[in-house]
Design an enzyme around this catalytic site. Structure first.
Site, PDB file in Angstrom:
ATOM      1  N   THR A 194      -5.867   0.515 -10.055  1.00  0.00           N
ATOM      2  CA  THR A 194      -4.443   0.437  -9.749  1.00  0.00           C
ATOM      3  C   THR A 194      -3.662  -0.152 -10.923  1.00  0.00           C
ATOM      4  O   THR A 194      -4.215  -0.925 -11.716  1.00  0.00           O
ATOM      5  CB  THR A 194      -4.247  -0.451  -8.506  1.00  0.00           C
ATOM      6  OG1 THR A 194      -2.861  -0.790  -8.389  1.00  0.00           O
ATOM      7  CG2 THR A 194      -5.021  -1.760  -8.604  1.00  0.00           C
ATOM      8  N   ASP A 195      -2.373   0.171 -10.991  1.00  0.00           N
ATOM      9  CA  ASP A 195      -1.524  -0.451 -12.019  1.00  0.00           C
ATOM     10  C   ASP A 195      -1.241  -1.920 -11.704  1.00  0.00           C
ATOM     11  O   ASP A 195      -0.743  -2.653 -12.556  1.00  0.00           O
ATOM     12  CB  ASP A 195      -0.204   0.329 -12.179  1.00  0.00           C
ATOM     13  CG  ASP A 195       0.653   0.343 -10.919  1.00  0.00           C
ATOM     14  OD1 ASP A 195       0.189  -0.109  -9.850  1.00  0.00           O
ATOM     15  OD2 ASP A 195       1.806   0.827 -11.000  1.00  0.00           O
ATOM     16  N   GLU A 196      -1.587  -2.358 -10.485  1.00  0.00           N
ATOM     17  CA  GLU A 196      -1.260  -3.738 -10.096  1.00  0.00           C
ATOM     18  C   GLU A 196      -2.064  -4.764 -10.898  1.00  0.00           C
ATOM     19  O   GLU A 196      -1.698  -5.934 -10.955  1.00  0.00           O
ATOM     20  CB  GLU A 196      -1.444  -3.926  -8.577  1.00  0.00           C
ATOM     21  CG  GLU A 196      -0.609  -2.906  -7.818  1.00  0.00           C
ATOM     22  CD  GLU A 196      -0.484  -3.158  -6.321  1.00  0.00           C
ATOM     23  OE1 GLU A 196      -0.678  -4.298  -5.884  1.00  0.00           O
ATOM     24  OE2 GLU A 196      -0.193  -2.189  -5.609  1.00  0.00           O
ATOM     25  N   TYR A 200      -5.555  -8.891  -3.895  1.00  0.00           N
ATOM     26  CA  TYR A 200      -5.947  -7.471  -4.052  1.00  0.00           C
ATOM     27  C   TYR A 200      -6.059  -7.109  -5.523  1.00  0.00           C
ATOM     28  O   TYR A 200      -7.092  -6.600  -5.984  1.00  0.00           O
ATOM     29  CB  TYR A 200      -4.930  -6.555  -3.350  1.00  0.00           C
ATOM     30  CG  TYR A 200      -5.023  -5.102  -3.782  1.00  0.00           C
ATOM     31  CD1 TYR A 200      -6.163  -4.343  -3.521  1.00  0.00           C
ATOM     32  CD2 TYR A 200      -3.970  -4.479  -4.471  1.00  0.00           C
ATOM     33  CE1 TYR A 200      -6.252  -3.005  -3.927  1.00  0.00           C
ATOM     34  CE2 TYR A 200      -4.054  -3.153  -4.878  1.00  0.00           C
ATOM     35  CZ  TYR A 200      -5.200  -2.427  -4.603  1.00  0.00           C
ATOM     36  OH  TYR A 200      -5.290  -1.109  -5.015  1.00  0.00           O
ATOM     37  N   LYS A 211      -9.286  -6.062  -7.831  1.00  0.00           N
ATOM     38  CA  LYS A 211      -9.372  -4.783  -8.555  1.00  0.00           C
ATOM     39  C   LYS A 211      -9.535  -5.043 -10.060  1.00  0.00           C
ATOM     40  O   LYS A 211     -10.310  -4.359 -10.733  1.00  0.00           O
ATOM     41  CB  LYS A 211      -8.116  -3.927  -8.308  1.00  0.00           C
ATOM     42  CG  LYS A 211      -7.993  -3.332  -6.925  1.00  0.00           C
ATOM     43  CD  LYS A 211      -9.086  -2.352  -6.545  1.00  0.00           C
ATOM     44  CE  LYS A 211      -9.030  -1.043  -7.293  1.00  0.00           C
ATOM     45  NZ  LYS A 211     -10.024  -0.057  -6.741  1.00  0.00           N
ATOM     46  N   ASP A 242      10.003 -12.919   2.293  1.00  0.00           N
ATOM     47  CA  ASP A 242       9.380 -12.154   1.209  1.00  0.00           C
ATOM     48  C   ASP A 242       7.865 -12.312   1.250  1.00  0.00           C
ATOM     49  O   ASP A 242       7.341 -13.321   1.730  1.00  0.00           O
ATOM     50  CB  ASP A 242       9.906 -12.659  -0.146  1.00  0.00           C
ATOM     51  CG  ASP A 242       9.862 -11.572  -1.211  1.00  0.00           C
ATOM     52  OD1 ASP A 242       9.321 -10.489  -0.935  1.00  0.00           O
ATOM     53  OD2 ASP A 242      10.389 -11.820  -2.313  1.00  0.00           O
TER      54      ASP A 242
HETATM   55  P1  NAD Z   1      -7.558   3.324   1.781  1.00  0.00           P
HETATM   56  O1  NAD Z   1      -7.472   1.917   2.252  1.00  0.00           O
HETATM   57  O2  NAD Z   1      -6.738   4.371   2.444  1.00  0.00           O
HETATM   58  O3  NAD Z   1      -9.082   3.828   1.864  1.00  0.00           O
HETATM   59  C1  NAD Z   1     -10.151   3.028   1.481  1.00  0.00           C
HETATM   60  C2  NAD Z   1     -11.428   3.674   1.997  1.00  0.00           C
HETATM   61  O4  NAD Z   1     -12.533   2.861   1.560  1.00  0.00           O
HETATM   62  C3  NAD Z   1     -11.504   3.746   3.527  1.00  0.00           C
HETATM   63  O5  NAD Z   1     -11.968   5.021   3.921  1.00  0.00           O
HETATM   64  C4  NAD Z   1     -12.499   2.660   3.890  1.00  0.00           C
HETATM   65  O6  NAD Z   1     -13.215   2.946   5.087  1.00  0.00           O
HETATM   66  C5  NAD Z   1     -13.410   2.660   2.678  1.00  0.00           C
HETATM   67  N1  NAD Z   1     -14.083   1.368   2.498  1.00  0.00           N
HETATM   68  C6  NAD Z   1     -13.517   0.129   2.530  1.00  0.00           C
HETATM   69  N2  NAD Z   1     -14.466  -0.812   2.369  1.00  0.00           N
HETATM   70  C7  NAD Z   1     -15.648  -0.152   2.199  1.00  0.00           C
HETATM   71  C8  NAD Z   1     -16.980  -0.587   1.982  1.00  0.00           C
HETATM   72  N3  NAD Z   1     -17.283  -1.886   1.906  1.00  0.00           N
HETATM   73  N4  NAD Z   1     -17.941   0.350   1.848  1.00  0.00           N
HETATM   74  C9  NAD Z   1     -17.647   1.680   1.925  1.00  0.00           C
HETATM   75  N5  NAD Z   1     -16.412   2.129   2.170  1.00  0.00           N
HETATM   76  C10 NAD Z   1     -15.414   1.231   2.291  1.00  0.00           C
HETATM   77  O7  NAD Z   1      -7.276   3.261   0.215  1.00  0.00           O
HETATM   78  P2  NAD Z   1      -6.500   4.286  -0.730  1.00  0.00           P
HETATM   79  O8  NAD Z   1      -5.070   3.984  -0.692  1.00  0.00           O
HETATM   80  O9  NAD Z   1      -6.986   5.662  -0.450  1.00  0.00           O
HETATM   81  O10 NAD Z   1      -7.051   3.812  -2.146  1.00  0.00           O
HETATM   82  C11 NAD Z   1      -8.268   4.339  -2.661  1.00  0.00           C
HETATM   83  C12 NAD Z   1      -8.534   3.711  -4.018  1.00  0.00           C
HETATM   84  O11 NAD Z   1      -7.453   3.980  -4.901  1.00  0.00           O
HETATM   85  C13 NAD Z   1      -8.685   2.192  -3.981  1.00  0.00           C
HETATM   86  O12 NAD Z   1      -9.710   1.831  -4.875  1.00  0.00           O
HETATM   87  C14 NAD Z   1      -7.330   1.688  -4.456  1.00  0.00           C
HETATM   88  O13 NAD Z   1      -7.458   0.432  -5.089  1.00  0.00           O
HETATM   89  C15 NAD Z   1      -6.949   2.776  -5.440  1.00  0.00           C
HETATM   90  N6  NAD Z   1      -5.507   2.967  -5.622  1.00  0.00           N
HETATM   91  C16 NAD Z   1      -4.681   3.151  -4.543  1.00  0.00           C
HETATM   92  C17 NAD Z   1      -3.320   3.370  -4.748  1.00  0.00           C
HETATM   93  C18 NAD Z   1      -2.378   3.614  -3.589  1.00  0.00           C
HETATM   94  O14 NAD Z   1      -1.168   3.679  -3.787  1.00  0.00           O
HETATM   95  N7  NAD Z   1      -2.866   3.785  -2.373  1.00  0.00           N
HETATM   96  C19 NAD Z   1      -2.806   3.370  -6.048  1.00  0.00           C
HETATM   97  C20 NAD Z   1      -3.680   3.174  -7.125  1.00  0.00           C
HETATM   98  C21 NAD Z   1      -5.026   2.981  -6.908  1.00  0.00           C
HETATM   99  P1  TYD Z   2       3.054  -1.385  -0.234  1.00  0.00           P
HETATM  100  O1  TYD Z   2       3.184  -0.021   0.316  1.00  0.00           O
HETATM  101  O2  TYD Z   2       2.341  -2.432   0.563  1.00  0.00           O
HETATM  102  O3  TYD Z   2       2.389  -1.218  -1.683  1.00  0.00           O
HETATM  103  P2  TYD Z   2       2.185  -2.312  -2.870  1.00  0.00           P
HETATM  104  O4  TYD Z   2       2.470  -3.659  -2.356  1.00  0.00           O
HETATM  105  O5  TYD Z   2       0.736  -2.141  -3.188  1.00  0.00           O
HETATM  106  O6  TYD Z   2       3.105  -1.884  -3.954  1.00  0.00           O
HETATM  107  O7  TYD Z   2       4.509  -1.942  -0.548  1.00  0.00           O
HETATM  108  C1  TYD Z   2       5.410  -1.235  -1.391  1.00  0.00           C
HETATM  109  C2  TYD Z   2       6.640  -2.106  -1.574  1.00  0.00           C
HETATM  110  O8  TYD Z   2       7.303  -2.229  -0.295  1.00  0.00           O
HETATM  111  C3  TYD Z   2       6.316  -3.525  -1.989  1.00  0.00           C
HETATM  112  O9  TYD Z   2       7.331  -3.993  -2.877  1.00  0.00           O
HETATM  113  C4  TYD Z   2       6.370  -4.324  -0.707  1.00  0.00           C
HETATM  114  C5  TYD Z   2       7.415  -3.594   0.124  1.00  0.00           C
HETATM  115  N1  TYD Z   2       7.191  -3.633   1.581  1.00  0.00           N
HETATM  116  C6  TYD Z   2       8.221  -4.068   2.425  1.00  0.00           C
HETATM  117  O10 TYD Z   2       9.312  -4.435   1.989  1.00  0.00           O
HETATM  118  N2  TYD Z   2       7.967  -4.094   3.775  1.00  0.00           N
HETATM  119  C7  TYD Z   2       6.770  -3.714   4.309  1.00  0.00           C
HETATM  120  O11 TYD Z   2       6.598  -3.780   5.560  1.00  0.00           O
HETATM  121  C8  TYD Z   2       5.758  -3.249   3.434  1.00  0.00           C
HETATM  122  C9  TYD Z   2       4.404  -2.821   3.968  1.00  0.00           C
HETATM  123  C10 TYD Z   2       6.003  -3.226   2.071  1.00  0.00           C
END
Ligand code: NAD
Ligand code: TYD
Length: 349
Positions: A130-132, A155, A159, A285
């Site tokens: 992630t970019d985070e 988180y 990561k 917040d």
């Molecule tokens: P998600 O939470 O939707 O899915 C995570 C999956 O991992 C689920 O199916 C869960 O059952 C499985 N999982 C969790 N713990 C596990 C374990 N101990 N063993 C096996 N499986 C396990 O997540 P996502 O949003 O699809 O993100 C997927 C990946 O991409 C993550 O590594 C996340 O850090 C990265 N990522 C997500 C975003 C985003 O915006 N969602 C952006 C950048 C990177």
């Molecule tokens: P989120 O979808 O949780 O992604 P991330 O924190 O990983 O960027 O949140 C996106 C943005 O929205 C973040 O600035 C937090 C804000 N947010 C709210 O204001 N209210 C909410 O209920 C949630 C889940 C997020």
């Protein structure tokens, strides 16, 4: 034939990666390893579950013996590692789970690959990040691949830790790794705890929209299928040992995005203009809330030719329509543990 391990394939991004790989690469056997946490849902994969080149294995990446046995069973040629705990708010409430899955789980996979890949010249371990990990930007600037790591939530710290271990296995053991760091994804099948699906669902049910702080935080949104195309490219063409940033060139202040969402939802639901905006509720917040994320994606564009293909207006429209068309999915995934969690969090705000 090649055996590819995709972890976290029942989750949001992972399910879209599985679908692309199963359909596009019939000569790969795609093994989906997923623990099926609250975020993992096999309904996401109904359309590919009977494909001859798809296998599901339920298991925990933290379970070292299980992970090693899986590598023994399938002799994987490559790994695309997405399994993680992924929600910042949950990481604030329960950091240990994130350290176990995101750090220990990743190291287990690295160790299993290192042990089983005697000749690793044609192998690949791809870690999805992630970019985070880069921390929080001010008004100006973009994250590049050279930006120093500065994670600020449990988180992103977990990561970042996993990214460091992946690079350590490359430098120390010559494991052929590649990493990408992507901005906020949106699209179908995202668990309704993240901003967009949560707010779409709340608007449908006339529930408050909890905006953290003043809603001034900025995120860079990318449609999930564009991320999946980037993953396909990085997996096949990315240089071993390299990192690629992936982003949408699509920055939105939360409150502006939420207002836009409200307007579109009013139209789609046939409600009076302004109805959904009335649901906006400013709440306390998020602790340590990162102000701004934005990605410089020029490296992946120049080296691998990737650019996001979908305009945001179209992606948002498709996403909203998917949630409106799939109330059963929302009901199923929010019916268990998550409901209790959300109730507690919301009541404590
Ligand atoms: P998600 O939470 O939707 O899915 C995570 C999956 O991992 C689920 O199916 C869960 O059952 C499985 N999982 C969790 N713990 C596990 C374990 N101990 N063993 C096996 N499986 C396990 O997540 P996502 O949003 O699809 O993100 C997927 C990946 O991409 C993550 O590594 C996340 O850090 C990265 N990522 C997500 C975003 C985003 O915006 N969602 C952006 C950048 C990177
Ligand atoms: P989120 O979808 O949780 O992604 P991330 O924190 O990983 O960027 O949140 C996106 C943005 O929205 C973040 O600035 C937090 C804000 N947010 C709210 O204001 N209210 C909410 O209920 C949630 C889940 C997020």
């Amino acid at each position: 034939m090649k055996n590819i391990l995709i972890t976290g394939g029942a989750g949001f991004i992972g399910s879209h990666v599985i679908r692309l790989f199963v359909n596009k690469y019939p000569d790969y056997t795609v093994v989906n390893l997923d623990k099926l946490t609250y975020a993992g849902n096999l309904e996401n994969l109904k359309d590919v579950e009977n494909a001859p080149n798809y296998v599901f294995e339920k298991g925990d990446i933290v379970d070292e013996a299980f992970v090693f046995a899986l590598f023994e069973k399938y002799a994987f040629d490559g790994v695309i590692h997405l399994a993680a705990e992924s929600h910042v708010d949950r990481s604030i409430a329960n950091p240990m789970e994130f350290i176990h899955t995101n750090v220990i789980g990743t190291v287990n996979l690295l160790n299993a690959a290192k042990t089983h890949w005697k000749d690793s010249s044609d192998k690949r371990f791809y870690h999805i990040s992630t970019d985070e990990v880069y921390g929080s930007l001010g008004e100006e600037g973009l994250f590049t691949e050279e930006t120093a790591y500065d994670p600020r939530s449990p988180y992103s710290a977990a990561k970042a830790g996993s990214d460091h271990f992946v690079r350590a296995w490359f430098h120390t053991y010559k494991l052929p790794v590649v990493i990408s760091n992507c901005s906020n994804n949106y699209g179908p099948n995202q668990f309704p705890e993240k901003l967009l699906p949560l707010f779409i669902n709340n608007i449908i049910h006339n529930k408050p929209l909890p905006v953290y702080g003043k809603g001034e935080n900025v995120r860079d949104w990318l449609y999930v299928i564009d991320h999946v195309h980037a993953i396909d490219l990085v997996y096949h063409k990315g240089m071993v040992g390299e990192t690629y940033n992936i982003g949408g060139h699509n920055e939105w202040k939360n409150i502006d995005l939420i207002r836009l969402l409200c307007k579109i939802m009013d139209i789609k639901l046939g409600r009076e203009p302004g109805t959904s905006e009335k649901l906006i509720t400013y709440v306390k917040d998020r602790a340590g809330h990162d102000m701004r994320y934005a990605i410089d994606a020029s490296k992946i564009q120049e080296e691998l030719g990737w650019v996001p293909s979908l305009q945001f207006a179209e992606g948002l429209d498709k996403t909203i329509d998917w949630y409106l068309d799939n109330p059963e999915w929302i009901k199923n995934v929010t019916s268990g543990e998550y409901q209790n969690y959300y109730r507690e969090q919301y009541e404590n705000r």
